[in-house]
Design a protein around this motif. Structure first.
Motif, PDB file in Angstrom:
ATOM      1  N   THR A 487       0.648  -1.702  -0.224  1.00  0.00           N
ATOM      2  CA  THR A 487      -0.357  -0.015   0.188  1.00  0.00           C
ATOM      3  C   THR A 487       1.053   1.308   0.227  1.00  0.00           C
ATOM      4  OG1 THR A 487       0.482  -0.183   2.924  1.00  0.00           O
ATOM      5  CG2 THR A 487      -1.828  -1.060   1.260  1.00  0.00           C
ATOM      6  N   PRO A 488       0.223   2.554  -0.874  1.00  0.00           N
ATOM      7  CA  PRO A 488       1.379   3.717  -0.518  1.00  0.00           C
ATOM      8  C   PRO A 488       1.746   4.235   1.125  1.00  0.00           C
ATOM      9  CG  PRO A 488      -0.586   4.113  -2.511  1.00  0.00           C
ATOM     10  CD  PRO A 488      -0.774   2.439  -1.326  1.00  0.00           C
ATOM     11  N   ILE A 489       0.796   3.754   2.080  1.00  0.00           N
ATOM     12  CA  ILE A 489       1.007   4.381   3.179  1.00  0.00           C
ATOM     13  C   ILE A 489       2.015   4.136   3.884  1.00  0.00           C
ATOM     14  CG2 ILE A 489      -0.365   2.889   3.861  1.00  0.00           C
ATOM     15  CD1 ILE A 489      -1.396   5.674   6.093  1.00  0.00           C
ATOM     16  N   ASP A 490       2.350   2.297   3.483  1.00  0.00           N
ATOM     17  CA  ASP A 490       3.395   1.549   3.951  1.00  0.00           C
ATOM     18  C   ASP A 490       4.717   1.878   3.683  1.00  0.00           C
ATOM     19  OD1 ASP A 490       1.893   0.272   6.076  1.00  0.00           O
ATOM     20  OD2 ASP A 490       0.821  -1.274   4.811  1.00  0.00           O
ATOM     21  N   ALA A 491       4.683   2.062   1.592  1.00  0.00           N
ATOM     22  CA  ALA A 491       5.536   2.680   1.182  1.00  0.00           C
ATOM     23  C   ALA A 491       6.654   3.443   2.185  1.00  0.00           C
ATOM     24  CB  ALA A 491       5.059   2.336  -0.125  1.00  0.00           C
TER      25      ALA A 491
END
Length: 748
Positions: A487-491
Motif C-alpha cells: 500500500t502507498p501508506i506502508d511504502a
C-alpha cells in the motif's frame, strides 16, 4: 569490466589497488581499490567478465556475431554444446598423449570418444550396468528422446572445430556454425508481387490513417491490374497475397516511421521510453504535479439557503465541474496534495497545491470524515509538471524557487513524461466516477443518452469530501501494483524509516515562499489583517521612525499565527496577539467567524429592546441638561477644537507632582471643572477654557455665547520651583516628542 556505463580493461594490480584502462579512450587510466570494486559490484549496471578483451575471445565473438553465450539462439544451443563435448574430450586425449591432432589421430580419437559417450548413454538408460533395470519399457521411448544416439563427426570436422576453439580462446562461441550469415533462403513471393505488397504497405503510411483492410483492397486492385498485363504477355497471373502477408510487411517497417507518417513528426516523442527520472529511492526525489478535470458535475450551493429551497429551486441551481491539481510522490505513490478549484490552469491553484505538499493536511482529512491521517509532507527535490499556464506562471516558479526545488517541463502532448500521476487520475476516475450521479464522459458516443446536468445530485461541498476520502482512506490503503502489492501508506512509512524525509521548511520559509501578499495599514498597535493584530520589535521601530503607513504583508492561508511584513526589503515575522490563531487556517477562521456572526446576531435580536430603551433614556438626559442650563448650542467652533487638540497634545502635571506640597485651595482648584461641554469648554488637564465671570458653575447663570476667545487672559502660572516640565520651561510647552511604546494590554 563495465562500471557506470564505462568499459575498462585490466592493466596491473599492486596489492589491493588495481589499475584499469578505458577501452574506448586508450591512455586514460583509473585505479580501483577493493572497497570501491565491492561497492560498484552491487549496482545493477556492473559487469565483470574475465579475459573479455583477450584476442582469442574477441575473435570468437566476431565469428559468432554475439557478445555472450547467453545470447545464442535456443535452436543452435544443442549443436554448440555437442561440439563443445567432442572438442573437450579430444583435447584431453591430446594433452594426455593418447592422441595427436592429425587425420589419423582424430579418427582413432573419434572411436574412443564415441565408445565413452555410448557407455554413458546406456548407463543413463539403465542398460549398461550389472544391477536391475532402472527403467521400464513403457518409459523407454521418452528416455531415448532424452538420450539420443551418439552422432560421430568426421575427422576433418573435429579438427576444424578444434582449431576454431583454440584460436577463439576456448570460448564456446567459436564453435557456432556460419549458417546465421547464410543468405541462401528461397523467396516466397515473386519480385513483382513483392513490389506490389510494398506499395500497398506504403499506402498505410498516410495522415488519413487507412486501415489494413483498406490497404488490402488497394493491393487486390493492383494485383488485378498487374494480371491483365501479364495475360497479355502470356505469363501466369499472380495470386493475391493474404492479409497476413500485408500485415507482416507493415510490421517490418520502423515503428517511428509509421507513427510519424500517420500522426505527425511531433508525436514520435511519445514513443520514446522514459529513460530518466524513475530511478528514485527516497521520498520527494521526484514529485509529479498535474491537473485533472473531475468527471462529475456538482451542484452549486449557497450556505444557509440551500436547506430552505424546494425541489424545483434546487433543480434550477447551477452546475460546476471541479479541477483537481494533484501532486504525487513517485517513490511511495503517496498523494501529497490535491487542491480543488472551479477553474483550471491557474497560478493560484498550482501554488496552493505546492503549499499543500509541504504542509500537514490532517485537519482537511478530518473535515472530510477520513479515518486515516494525511500528515505526509516533504520538500520536493524535482517537480515534474505539464505545460499548463499555471505551472508556467512566475508565481509558481517563484514558489518552487523559494523551496529550492527544481522544475522540469516535459515536451507538450507527452503524458509519458509524468505517467504516475496520469495513471492515478485514471484510477480515481474508475473508483469515483462510476459511483456518482452526474458523471461526464470523454465523447458523445460514450455518453449516449445520459444527461449529466440533469442527473447531477451531488453538492459541491459533498463532492470535495468524497474526493478527499477516495484519496486518504481508499487509494492510500489499497495494495498498489506498482509497489508489488504494497500500500502507498506502508511504502511511505518504509521509505521514511530507511532514507528519511528532508527537513520541513518551517512556517517562516513556507509563508515567505508560498504566501499571499496584502497591503495593510500599520499603527501603534501593530499591523492588522482581517480582525487580527500582529506585532514585532522590528515593526515597533519602523512605526517610531516612519509612523503609520501602508505595508506589504504576506499571509500563509494554512497558518494565521504569524505574518511576514516587508520592512526595508526584508521579510520580518510578526506574531498574532491572539495565541489561539497558531496553526489555524484561513478556512477555519472564516467558518468560525460565520458561525459566531450567526449566533451573535440571534442573541442581538433578543436584546434589541434593551438597546432601544437605553438610547431613549440617553436622549431624555441630554434634553434635561440643555433645559437646566438654558443652552441652545452644542456644536463647538473651529477655534475651540484647535485649542482642544493643542491641549490634548500637551502634558499636564498636577501640583502634587511638582515637588511642593499643594495647599487645600490648589487641590480644590484642580478638582473643580473649568468648563463644561455645554458651553463649548472641555476639561483638559488644567487649561482654563472659560472665564470665572461667565462660567455657569457656582451660580447657574451665564449665556452660551460667553466663551473665552483667543485674547483671553492666560491661566495663572504655578509657582516656579526651578524645575521645568517635560518639553518646556515650566509653562505649557510644546507637544511632547516621546516615542510611542507598544504595551501588552489592550489599553495601550
Amino acid at each position: 569490466m563495465v562500471v557506470r556505463g564505462i568499459e575498462y580493461r585490466w592493466r596491473e594490480s599492486h596489492g589491493r589497488a588495481h589499475t584499469f584502462e578505458r577501452f574506448r579512450e586508450p591512455g586514460i587510466l583509473e585505479t580501483f581499490d577493493d572497497a570501491r570494486l565491492t561497492e560498484e559490484a552491487g549496482r545493477h549496471d556492473y559487469i565483470f567478465n574475465r579475459d573479455h578483451h583477450a584476442p582469442g575471445r574477441e575473435r570468437a565473438r566476431s565469428r559468432a556475431a554475439l557478445d555472450d553465450i547467453s545470447s545464442l539462439p535456443e535452436a543452435e544451443r544443442p549443436e554448440v554444446l555437442r561440439r563443445r563435448e567432442w572438442v573437450g574430450r579430444f583435447l584431453a586425449l591430446v594433452e594426455a598423449g593418447r592422441a595427436v591432432r592429425t587425420h589419423a589421430g582424430a579418427t582413432e580419437a573419434i572411436a574412443v570418444i564415441a565408445a565413452e559417450l555410448e557407455a554413458e548413454r546406456l548407463a543413463r538408460l539403465g542398460e549398461g550396468g550389472e544391477g536391475p533395470k532402472q527403467r521400464v519399457d513403457a518409459h523407454r521411448e521418452s528416455a531415448e528422446a532424452e538420450c539420443p544416439p551418439v552422432r560421430r563427426p568426421s575427422s576433418d570436422g573435429l579438427l576444424r572445430w578444434t582449431r576454431a576453439f583454440v584460436r577463439g580462446g576456448r570460448d564456446p562461441l567459436a564453435l557456432r556454425d556460419r549458417r546465421h550469415v547464410s543468405s541462401g533462403h528461397h523467396r516466397r513471393l515473386d519480385p513483382g508481387l513483392e513490389r506490389l505488397v510494398a506499395g500497398a504497405a506504403d499506402g498505410y503510411l498516410s495522415m488519413e490513417r487507412p486501415t489494413i483492410d483498406q490497404c488490402l483492397f488497394d493491393l487486390k486492385i493492383a494485383v488485378r491490374a498487374a494480371n491483365v498485363e501479364r495475360e497479355r504477355e502470356g505469363l501466369r497471373p499472380f495470386a493475391c497475397p493474404s492479409k497476413k502477408v500485408l500485415t507482416k510487411a507493415i510490421g517490418g517497417m520502423p515503428k517511428a516511421r509509421v507513427h510519424a507518417a500517420r500522426y505527425g513528426a511531433g508525436s514520435v516523442e511519445n514513443l520514446k521510453s522514459n529513460e530518466d527520472g524513475f530511478d528514485v529511492t527516497w521520498i520527494g526525489q521526484r514529485v509529479e504535479i498535474d491537473e485533472w478535470e473531475v468527471q462529475v458535475q456538482a451542484v452549486l450551493e449557497k450556505h444557509g439557503v440551500w436547506q430552505r429551497l424546494d425541489a424545483e429551486w434546487r433543480k434550477s441551481a447551477g452546475r460546476v465541474r471541479l479541477w483537481a491539481c494533484t501532486a504525487l510522490d513517485t517513490a511511495s505513490r503517496i498523494v501529497l496534495a490535491m487542491s480543488l478549484s472551479r477553474t483550471g490552469n491557474t497560478a493560484e491553484n498550482a501554488v496552493s497545491c505546492l503549499a499543500m505538499v509541504v504542509s500537514d493536511k490532517t485537519r482537511l482529512a478530518r473535515w472530510a470524515g477520513a479515518q486515516t491521517a494525511w500528515d505526509m509532507s516533504c520538500v520536493p527535490t524535482l517537480i515534474v509538471t505539464d505545460g499548463g499556464a499555471g505551472f508556467k506562471s512566475d508565481a509558481f516558479k517563484m514558489a518552487a524557487a523559494g523551496l529550492h526545488a527544481n522544475i522540469k517541463l516535459p515536451p507538450a502532448a507527452r503524458p509519458r513524461g509524468r505517467p504516475r500521476v496520469e495513471r492515478f487520475f485514471r484510477t480515481l476516475e474508475l473508483h469515483v466516477g462510476g459511483r456518482l450521479p452526474g458523471r461526464t464522459f470523454s465523447n458523445p458516443v460514450d455518453r449516449g443518452d445520459y444527461d449529466s446536468a440533469e442527473r447531477a445530485a451531488i453538492l459541491e461541498t459533498v463532492l470535495r469530501k468524497i474526493l478527499i476520502l477516495s484519496v486518504v482512506d481508499s487509494y492510500h490503503c489499497r495494495p498498489h501494483r506498482g509497489l508489488r502489492r504494497e500500500t502507498p501508506i506502508d511504502a511511505f512509512e518504509r521509505l521514511d524509516g530507511t532514507h528519511g524525509i528532508g527537513a520541513e521548511p518551517g512556517p517562516t520559509v513556507r509563508r515567505n515562499a508560498l504566501g499571499v501578499d496584502r497591503i495593510c495599514r500599520t499603527g501603534p498597535h501593530g499591523v492588522g489583517f482581517l480582525d487580527l493584530t500582529y506585532r514585532s520589535a522590528a515593526l515597533v521601530r519602523d512605526f517610531n521612525q516612519r509612523g503609520a503607513r501602508d505595508a506589504t504583508v504576506r499571509v500563509d492561508a494554512m497558518d494565521l499565527g504569524c505574518v511576514s511584513v516587508l520592512i526595508d526589503g526584508e521579510w520580518e515575522t510578526c506574531v498574532c496577539r491572539d495565541p489561539g490563531m497558531q496553526g489555524t487556517s484561513l478556512a477555519v477562521k472564516i467558518a468560525a467567524d460565520q458561525d459566531l456572526r450567526r449566533r451573535f446576531k440571534a442573541k442581538a435580536r433578543v436584546r434589541e429592546s434593551v438597546v432601544l430603551d437605553a438610547i431613549a433614556k440617553t436622549k431624555e438626559l441630554v434634553e434635561a441638561g440643555v433645559e437646566q442650563f438654558g443652552l441652545g448650542r452644542l456644536r463647538p467652533t473651529a477655534e475651540q477644537l484647535d485649542r482642544i487638540e493643542a491641549a490634548l497634545a500637551s502634558r499636564y502635571v498636577p501640583p502634587w507632582e511638582r515637588g511642593t506640597h499643594p495647599t487645600l485651595e490648589e487641590v480644590m482648584a484642580d478638582a473643580t471643572p473649568r468648563g463644561t461641554p455645554f458651553t463649548g469648554g472641555v476639561v483638559v488637564g488644567g487649561i482654563d477654557e472659560v472665564d470665572e465671570e461667565t462660567s455657569p458653575v457656582g451660580d447657574g447663570a451665564g449665556t452660551a455665547d460667553a466663551v473665552a476667545g483667543a485674547g483671553a487672559a492666560p491661566p495663572p502660572s504655578p509657582p516656579d520651583d526651578g524645575r521645568a516640565e517635560d518639553g518646556g520651561d515650566g509653562d505649557d510647552g510644546p507637544v511632547s516628542d516621546e516615542y510611542v511604546e507598544f504595551e501588552e494590554d489592550d489599553d495601550a
